[in-house]
Design a protein around this motif. Structure first.
Motif, short mmCIF file in Angstrom:
data_model
loop_
_atom_site.label_atom_id
_atom_site.label_comp_id
_atom_site.label_asym_id
_atom_site.label_seq_id
_atom_site.Cartn_x
_atom_site.Cartn_y
_atom_site.Cartn_z
N GLY A 229 0.82 -1.21 0.00
CA GLY A 229 0.00 0.00 0.00
C GLY A 229 0.84 1.25 0.00
O GLY A 229 2.07 1.19 0.08
N LEU A 232 -2.12 7.98 -1.16
CA LEU A 232 -2.48 8.52 -2.47
C LEU A 232 -2.65 10.03 -2.44
O LEU A 232 -2.09 10.75 -3.27
N SER A 257 -13.44 1.41 3.06
CA SER A 257 -12.40 0.90 2.17
C SER A 257 -13.06 0.05 1.12
O SER A 257 -14.13 -0.53 1.32
N ALA A 260 -9.47 -1.46 -3.71
CA ALA A 260 -8.02 -1.28 -3.49
C ALA A 260 -7.67 0.08 -2.91
O ALA A 260 -6.51 0.49 -2.93
N ARG A 261 -8.68 0.79 -2.37
CA ARG A 261 -8.43 2.07 -1.72
C ARG A 261 -9.07 2.08 -0.34
O ARG A 261 -10.02 1.34 -0.08
N GLU A 282 -6.61 9.42 1.52
CA GLU A 282 -6.99 8.19 0.83
C GLU A 282 -5.70 7.44 0.54
O GLU A 282 -4.69 8.03 0.17
N CYS A 283 -5.75 6.12 0.72
CA CYS A 283 -4.55 5.32 0.54
C CYS A 283 -4.85 4.15 -0.39
O CYS A 283 -6.01 3.77 -0.63
N LEU A 284 -3.78 3.58 -0.92
CA LEU A 284 -3.85 2.38 -1.73
C LEU A 284 -3.59 1.17 -0.84
O LEU A 284 -2.62 1.15 -0.09
N ARG A 286 -3.49 -2.97 -1.41
CA ARG A 286 -3.62 -4.13 -2.31
C ARG A 286 -3.34 -5.40 -1.53
O ARG A 286 -2.35 -5.48 -0.79
#
Length: 288
Positions: A229, A232, A257, A260-261, A282-284, A286
């Motif tokens: 992650g 973003l 969530s 993938a975010r 906001e974050c990634l 995966r």
């Protein structure tokens, strides 16, 4: 003042290489890319150096575009978007290898009187002095993992005391999974009275735990082979003066969530209960 805080203050003392162009460096790092909070803090320093001293930053909005390379300097180009009677706007682009890795818009405002209210009180949590240090909890969480124990034990510029579970603890104990994440933090040294420095240090600390808040909601943690992650985007609003060398409660939650975010938001309160800063990121995330 410990060595890590001295190094951070040195990293924030950017080199001016031309009008509105600054250069910053990164500390040596074996595990992670350039820390996002460092880039945001350095960009805010660059913007602040082009603004009259009677104006303080009240908001910033940033995007993390590419991973930063800790082996080479970061160049910060500042664009003077607007200089009004009450507000000043700056746009900063951080560049490495000829490409933008980060962009930020920041707005500065003269001090004006106005109406005031605070809708929510500070959460009722234990005092920071009653809580164990971040390092002691991390060392216990990592057991015999030599690389991560080395990372956890090294000196840090900011003293975090977690009220909530660490993601690594929740990964092992599902009863600790939560969408809320509270932590106290402060810089454990008497700092200069420069208000911009305290804002910059809050920006640096703000990026430590927001992605963790999303992970905590799922009982996941960094270091797992199937989890990756990154941050973003990042937005902050500064409501009132505060000191980063006094304890601040960072009350965070992850309301959502998916795809993938993940979204996390936080509020920083002074120890007297005043809301000083609001944060949204906001974050990634995966999961393979």
């Amino acid at each position: 003042m410990n060595s890590a805080l001295k190094e951070l203050l040195d990293l924030l003392d950017l080199e001016q290489i031309e009008l509105d162009i600054f250069r910053g460096r990164s500390p040596e790092e074996r595990i992670q890319r350039v820390f996002g909070g460092q880039v945001a803090a350095q960009a805010l320093v660059a913007a602040g150096r082009t603004v009259p001293p009677d104006r303080m930053v009240h908001s910033l909005h940033a995007y993390f575009i590419r991973p930063g390379d800790p082996a080479i300097p970061i160049v910060y180009n500042v664009e003077r978007v607007r200089d009004g009677r009450s507000f000043t706007t700056r746009r900063v682009v951080a560049i490495q290898h000829g490409k933008a890795i980060f962009t930020m818009s920041a707005s500065f405002h003269v001090d004006e009187p106005g109406v005031a209210h605070q809708a929510r009180p500070m959460p009722d949590v234990p005092a920071p002095e009653s809580l164990p240090t971040f390092q002691s909890r991390m060392l216990a969480a990592f057991g015999d993992d030599t690389l991560w124990r080395e990372w956890a034990a090294k000196p840090r510029p900011v003293d975090f005391r977690y009220v909530s579970a660490l993601p690594w603890e929740a990964q092992r104990d599902p009863s600790l999974v939560s969408t809320e994440n509270n932590a106290w933090f402060r810089y454990d040294a008497e700092l200069p009275d420069d208000p911009l420095l305290h804002v910059v240090l809050a920006a640096y600390a703000s990026d430590f735990t927001l992605v963790d808040t999303v992970l905590l909601a799922h009982g996941m943690a960094w270091g797992a082979t199937n989890v990756s992650g990154a941050s973003l985007d990042h937005a902050m609003w500064f409501h009132r003066p505060f000191r980063a060398d006094d304890w601040l409660l960072y009350a965070q939650e992850s309301p959502w969530s998916g795809g993938a975010r993940g979204l996390a938001r936080g509020e920083m309160y002074t120890s007297s209960g005043q809301l000083a800063v609001s944060v949204v990121q906001e974050c990634l995330i995966r999961v393979s």
